[in-house]
Design a protein around this motif. Structure first.
Motif, PDB file in Angstrom:
ATOM      1  N   ARG A   1      26.401  21.051 -10.045  1.00 13.81           N
ATOM      2  CA  ARG A   1      26.349  20.787  -8.603  1.00 13.81           C
ATOM      3  C   ARG A   1      24.906  20.910  -8.109  1.00 13.81           C
ATOM      4  O   ARG A   1      24.427  20.073  -7.328  1.00 13.81           O
ATOM      5  CB  ARG A   1      27.259  21.755  -7.847  1.00 13.81           C
ATOM      6  CG  ARG A   1      27.485  21.285  -6.432  1.00 13.81           C
ATOM      7  CD  ARG A   1      28.389  22.188  -5.658  1.00 13.81           C
ATOM      8  NE  ARG A   1      28.836  21.532  -4.441  1.00 13.81           N
ATOM      9  CZ  ARG A   1      29.336  22.175  -3.417  1.00 13.81           C
ATOM     10  NH1 ARG A   1      29.508  23.470  -3.449  1.00 13.81           N
ATOM     11  NH2 ARG A   1      29.706  21.503  -2.335  1.00 13.81           N
ATOM     12  N   TYR A   2      24.215  21.913  -8.596  1.00 13.51           N
ATOM     13  CA  TYR A   2      22.814  22.112  -8.225  1.00 13.51           C
ATOM     14  C   TYR A   2      21.990  20.887  -8.650  1.00 13.51           C
ATOM     15  O   TYR A   2      21.194  20.331  -7.885  1.00 13.51           O
ATOM     16  CB  TYR A   2      22.295  23.399  -8.889  1.00 13.51           C
ATOM     17  CG  TYR A   2      20.825  23.633  -8.676  1.00 13.51           C
ATOM     18  CD1 TYR A   2      20.332  24.077  -7.447  1.00 13.51           C
ATOM     19  CD2 TYR A   2      19.917  23.402  -9.717  1.00 13.51           C
ATOM     20  CE1 TYR A   2      18.976  24.273  -7.253  1.00 13.51           C
ATOM     21  CE2 TYR A   2      18.556  23.605  -9.529  1.00 13.51           C
ATOM     22  CZ  TYR A   2      18.089  24.041  -8.295  1.00 13.51           C
ATOM     23  OH  TYR A   2      16.739  24.228  -8.102  1.00 13.51           O
ATOM     24  N   LYS A   3      22.234  20.444  -9.901  1.00 12.25           N
ATOM     25  CA  LYS A   3      21.482  19.319 -10.474  1.00 12.25           C
ATOM     26  C   LYS A   3      21.751  18.010  -9.704  1.00 12.25           C
ATOM     27  O   LYS A   3      20.828  17.277  -9.348  1.00 12.25           O
ATOM     28  CB  LYS A   3      21.927  19.180 -11.936  1.00 12.25           C
ATOM     29  CG  LYS A   3      21.076  18.279 -12.760  1.00 12.25           C
ATOM     30  CD  LYS A   3      21.562  18.302 -14.199  1.00 12.25           C
ATOM     31  CE  LYS A   3      21.290  16.934 -14.793  1.00 12.25           C
ATOM     32  NZ  LYS A   3      21.929  16.702 -16.042  1.00 12.25           N
ATOM     33  N   ILE A   4      23.020  17.743  -9.438  1.00 15.12           N
ATOM     34  CA  ILE A   4      23.367  16.487  -8.753  1.00 15.12           C
ATOM     35  C   ILE A   4      22.874  16.515  -7.300  1.00 15.12           C
ATOM     36  O   ILE A   4      22.364  15.513  -6.782  1.00 15.12           O
ATOM     37  CB  ILE A   4      24.900  16.233  -8.793  1.00 15.12           C
ATOM     38  CG1 ILE A   4      25.393  16.110 -10.236  1.00 15.12           C
ATOM     39  CG2 ILE A   4      25.264  14.984  -7.977  1.00 15.12           C
ATOM     40  CD1 ILE A   4      25.021  14.874 -11.001  1.00 15.12           C
ATOM     41  N   ASN A   5      22.979  17.682  -6.654  1.00 16.50           N
ATOM     42  CA  ASN A   5      22.487  17.757  -5.276  1.00 16.50           C
ATOM     43  C   ASN A   5      20.978  17.516  -5.218  1.00 16.50           C
ATOM     44  O   ASN A   5      20.474  16.912  -4.265  1.00 16.50           O
ATOM     45  CB  ASN A   5      22.865  19.101  -4.645  1.00 16.50           C
ATOM     46  CG  ASN A   5      24.345  19.128  -4.276  1.00 16.50           C
ATOM     47  OD1 ASN A   5      24.992  18.087  -4.225  1.00 16.50           O
ATOM     48  ND2 ASN A   5      24.862  20.309  -4.022  1.00 16.50           N
ATOM     49  N   LYS A   6      20.274  17.948  -6.253  1.00 20.53           N
ATOM     50  CA  LYS A   6      18.826  17.664  -6.325  1.00 20.53           C
ATOM     51  C   LYS A   6      18.583  16.163  -6.473  1.00 20.53           C
ATOM     52  O   LYS A   6      17.658  15.600  -5.893  1.00 20.53           O
ATOM     53  CB  LYS A   6      18.203  18.407  -7.511  1.00 20.53           C
ATOM     54  CG  LYS A   6      17.503  19.682  -7.076  1.00 20.53           C
ATOM     55  CD  LYS A   6      16.910  20.444  -8.224  1.00 20.53           C
ATOM     56  CE  LYS A   6      15.587  19.885  -8.702  1.00 20.53           C
ATOM     57  NZ  LYS A   6      14.985  20.725  -9.764  1.00 20.53           N
TER      58      LYS A   6
END
Ligand SMILES: N[C@@H](CCC(=O)N[C@@H](CS)C(=O)NCC(=O)O)C(=O)O
Length: 234
Positions: A139-144
């Protein structure tokens, strides 16, 4: 036989990944035999799904995969004239490089309810503890990525307003035709179906989904292609 690596089927749809659904739909529209292996992006050659294996060849990215299928199996776009090919390419870019991000925002950020549905669908295959850790990291990666693309810098209203313009364009381009460029499916249809079913035909609620559903021709187009090419999913 050609192997398509993609996410597990879910939501009664071919795939929760727009790009995986694009490839499987091309394979079916072209009548190419294939088998499916389910996996997750971290095991893919470029860290993204889909990818294929064809003999000794391992190929990632739906654009290169379609190119391979056109060259070595069947080219659904062979009959298009240069202007039609250019239009198809522009529409594909609109779908994959712009509309896509509004749908990603809907799934990963817009509401907690959507995130929970998305999380279950993607990470549900993993054992409980790993599932939660993988979901947090991804989730952190995709939100970035959503922020990096630029979409994540807008308000929800702005993101959906931009997405709705894409839907208007797609609806106008399809008009009352069976497929985007006439009576037979082309690669643009594989793309459009993969992304539209993941906008209006999945349990991720948003104003973009509602707006897409209000376009009669797009709704019928998705239902028609699903019925014709995925009778096993009816
Ligand atoms: N340009 C790629 C995009 C593929 C893509 O974005 N796949 C997503 C699933 S829809 C993915 O695997 N994302 C994982 C990640 O970005 O880490 C293609 O055409 O295949």
């Amino acid at each position: 036989m050609l192997v398509l690596y993609q996410f597990e089927r879910t939501w009664g749809n071919p795939n929760l990944s727009h790009f995986c659904c694009k490839i499987e739909t091309y394979l079916r529209m072209a009548g190419i035999e294939y088998t499916i292996k389910t996996t997750l992006p971290l095991l893919a050659p470029k860290g993204k799904l889909p990818y294929i294996e064809d003999g000794d060849l391992k190929l990632a990215d739906s654009r290169f995969i379609i190119q391979h299928l056109k060259t070595h199996y069947k080219n659904l776009d062979q009959h298009l004239n240069p202007a039609e090919s250019a239009l198809a390419l522009a529409m594909q870019r609109l779908i994959e490089e712009h509309l896509f991000w509004a749908t990603m925002y809907s799934r990963w950020q817009y509401t907690d309810a959507n995130w929970q549905i998305n999380k279950r669908a993607i990470f549900g295959v993993l054992p409980p503890v790993i599932r939660d850790i993988a979901a947090i990291i991804y989730r952190y990666k995709i939100n970035k990525q959503i922020y990096g693309h630029g979409t994540g810098r807008h308000t929800a209203e702005e993101i959906f307003e931009l997405g709705m313009l894409d839907i208007d364009a797609l609806s106008a381009c399809l008009g009352d035709k069976k497929y985007f460029l006439g009576n037979q499916p082309v690669s643009l249809d594989a793309t459009a179906f993969g992304f539209l079913i993941n906008t209006l035909g999945c349990p991720i609620e948003s104003p973009l989904k509602e707006y897409s559903l209000s376009k009669d021709n797009l709704r019928k187009y998705v239902n028609r292609i699903k019925a014709e090419y995925y009778p096993d999913l009816q």
